[in-house]
Design a protein around this motif. Structure first.
Motif, PDB file in Angstrom:
ATOM      1  N   GLN A 171       0.836  -1.201   0.000  1.00 33.34           N
ATOM      2  CA  GLN A 171       0.000   0.000   0.000  1.00 33.34           C
ATOM      3  C   GLN A 171       0.875   1.257   0.000  1.00 33.34           C
ATOM      4  N   ASP A 229       2.439   1.639  -3.472  1.00 35.88           N
ATOM      5  CA  ASP A 229       1.466   2.112  -4.458  1.00 35.88           C
ATOM      6  C   ASP A 229       1.157   3.589  -4.272  1.00 35.88           C
ATOM      7  N   ARG A 231       1.972   6.626  -6.957  1.00 38.08           N
ATOM      8  CA  ARG A 231       0.985   7.604  -7.441  1.00 38.08           C
ATOM      9  C   ARG A 231       1.514   9.030  -7.283  1.00 38.08           C
TER      10      ARG A 231
END
Length: 136
Positions: free
Chosen positions: A102, A105, A109
């Motif tokens: 998580q 990711d 982004r």
């Protein structure tokens, strides 16, 4: 055998061997001179400990599992307590991996978003509060 010989035969330093003893993973008798004396089984036990540490198990987990261990790798006999402990450890590792994924990711982004915008759109960046390594 004394701690120095056990260290030479296993490749584990004496400090770590004393730690294993303090954690209840390894047993030593005390000679009349106060020196630790290990039996031949200590070599196998240290190798088992090293393999189990390499699997990410804690010393507490290992103390619990060692009675179910056979051989150097070690082969773990199917004691119900052993299986429960290993499954618990596996769940903890999977939870950690999920949290790391998580984080990765989210960071990806932010990187993509930052790469899409022009550096001219923002005030000068001085890196305050952000530790950047490997740049320079």
């Amino acid at each position: 055998m004394r701690i120095g010989e056990l260290s030479r035969r296993t490749g584990v330093n004496a400090h770590q061997l004393r730690y294993y003893e303090a954690q209840g993973l390894l047993e030593a008798e005390r000679g009349s001179n106060g020196y630790r004396e290990y039996d031949e089984d200590a070599v196998l036990r240290v190798k088992q400990i090293r393999h189990l540490l390499g699997a990410g198990l804690s010393s507490e987990d290992i103390a619990y599992l060692l009675p179910c261990a056979a051989g150097e790798e070690p082969e773990l006999l199917g004691c119900p307590e052993l299986l429960d402990a290993m499954r618990t450890r596996m769940r903890r590792l999977e939870d950690q991996m999920d949290r790391l994924a998580q984080s990765r990711d989210a960071l990806a982004r932010y990187i993509v978003a930052a790469e899409r915008t022009s550096a001219d759109s923002y005030p000068p960046f001085h890196g305050a509060g952000l530790a950047v390594t490997g740049v320079g």
